[in-house]
Design a protein around this motif. Structure first.
Motif, short mmCIF file in Angstrom:
data_model
loop_
_atom_site.label_atom_id
_atom_site.label_comp_id
_atom_site.label_asym_id
_atom_site.label_seq_id
_atom_site.Cartn_x
_atom_site.Cartn_y
_atom_site.Cartn_z
N UNK A 44 -2.56 -4.63 -9.57
CA UNK A 44 -2.45 -3.30 -8.99
C UNK A 44 -3.70 -2.47 -9.27
N UNK A 45 -3.99 -1.58 -8.34
CA UNK A 45 -5.08 -0.61 -8.50
C UNK A 45 -4.56 0.72 -7.98
N UNK A 46 -4.67 1.76 -8.82
CA UNK A 46 -4.21 3.10 -8.45
C UNK A 46 -5.41 4.04 -8.38
N UNK A 47 -5.33 4.99 -7.46
CA UNK A 47 -6.41 5.94 -7.20
C UNK A 47 -5.86 7.35 -7.30
N UNK A 48 -6.54 8.19 -8.06
CA UNK A 48 -6.15 9.59 -8.15
C UNK A 48 -6.93 10.40 -7.13
N UNK A 104 0.87 -1.17 0.00
CA UNK A 104 0.00 0.00 0.00
C UNK A 104 0.91 1.23 0.00
N UNK A 105 0.73 2.11 -1.00
CA UNK A 105 1.62 3.27 -1.13
C UNK A 105 0.83 4.55 -1.37
N UNK A 106 1.45 5.65 -0.97
CA UNK A 106 0.94 6.99 -1.26
C UNK A 106 2.08 7.78 -1.88
N UNK A 107 1.78 8.45 -3.00
CA UNK A 107 2.75 9.27 -3.70
C UNK A 107 2.25 10.71 -3.66
N UNK A 108 2.80 11.50 -2.74
CA UNK A 108 2.34 12.86 -2.53
C UNK A 108 2.60 13.73 -3.75
N UNK A 109 1.60 14.53 -4.11
CA UNK A 109 1.74 15.50 -5.18
C UNK A 109 1.69 14.94 -6.59
N UNK A 110 1.44 13.64 -6.75
CA UNK A 110 1.47 13.06 -8.10
C UNK A 110 0.10 12.95 -8.76
N UNK A 111 -0.94 13.53 -8.16
CA UNK A 111 -2.27 13.45 -8.77
C UNK A 111 -2.28 13.90 -10.24
N UNK A 112 -1.52 14.95 -10.61
CA UNK A 112 -1.53 15.35 -12.02
C UNK A 112 -1.05 14.26 -12.98
N UNK A 113 -0.23 13.34 -12.50
CA UNK A 113 0.24 12.24 -13.34
C UNK A 113 -0.94 11.34 -13.72
N UNK A 114 -1.81 11.07 -12.76
CA UNK A 114 -2.98 10.23 -12.99
C UNK A 114 -2.69 8.77 -12.79
N UNK A 115 -3.70 8.01 -12.38
CA UNK A 115 -3.51 6.59 -12.10
C UNK A 115 -3.12 5.77 -13.34
N UNK A 116 -3.68 6.09 -14.50
CA UNK A 116 -3.35 5.33 -15.71
C UNK A 116 -1.87 5.45 -16.04
N UNK A 117 -1.37 6.68 -16.07
CA UNK A 117 0.04 6.88 -16.40
C UNK A 117 0.96 6.25 -15.37
N UNK A 118 0.57 6.29 -14.08
CA UNK A 118 1.39 5.66 -13.05
C UNK A 118 1.49 4.16 -13.31
N UNK A 119 0.35 3.52 -13.62
CA UNK A 119 0.37 2.07 -13.87
C UNK A 119 1.08 1.73 -15.17
#
Length: 169
Positions: A125-129, A60-75
């Motif tokens: 994996x599941x990412x949340x924006x 379980x992870x949190x990446x501060x300030x990365x919301x602009x990247x978006x979950x799709x691009x992160x995955x």
């Protein structure tokens, strides 16, 4: 207590304190936790295992300030990193959605043979924006999972949800 006061201050100031509601599965324990510069990680393994020697791991992870990247691009990036680290890795297409007004994305990557361990690995994996951060949950097997194990991992990551700042805990 200091953490609670900081979280309350952030809510009052409008800062993001979104968290993942990620239940601890029966038979698992926290094997490792760390936080630095707004990034957090918690690795969970079966009770008789360690983060060095595991058959299953939930991260379980949190990446501060990365919301602009978006979950799709992160995955997409995570998939690319796994493909680089594991020749022959295959990834299902990233699947996008919306949950509770937040963008989400899911992914499965299969590595036929991790060079570091000599074993196959599969990651769901599941990412949340969130408002400012991206949150990620991964369920991995250090083997080729059976259909039942795949269902367990898929059901688990589907059970994890982003909890907005100020939501009841």
């Amino acid at each position: 207590m200091m953490l609670l006061m900081l979280a309350m201050a952030m809510v009052m100031q409008g800062g993001s304190v979104e968290t993942l509601a990620a239940p601890m599965p029966s038979g698992f324990k926290v094997g490792h936790q760390a936080a630095q510069g707004g990034q957090t990680i918690e690795e969970r393994v079966p009770v008789a295992e360690t983060v060095e020697a595991w058959s299953q791991m939930i991260t379980v992870q949190r990446f501060a300030g990365l919301a602009p990247v978006g979950p799709h691009r992160l995955l997409d990036r995570l998939s690319g990193l796994m493909a680089t680290a594991c020749p022959g890795a295959t990834a299902a297409p990233v699947v996008d959605g919306i949950e509770g007004g937040h963008p989400i994305a899911t992914l499965r990557v299969d590595c036929p043979m991790n060079a570091a361990t000599g074993k196959p690995e599969t990651m769901f994996a599941r990412a949340f924006g969130g408002a400012t951060d991206i949150h990620l949950v991964q369920y991995a097997y250090r083997s080729t999972p059976t259909s039942q194990q795949s269902d367990t991992a898929t059901d688990y990551i589907a059970s994890v949800h982003l909890r907005d700042a100020g939501a009841a805990r």
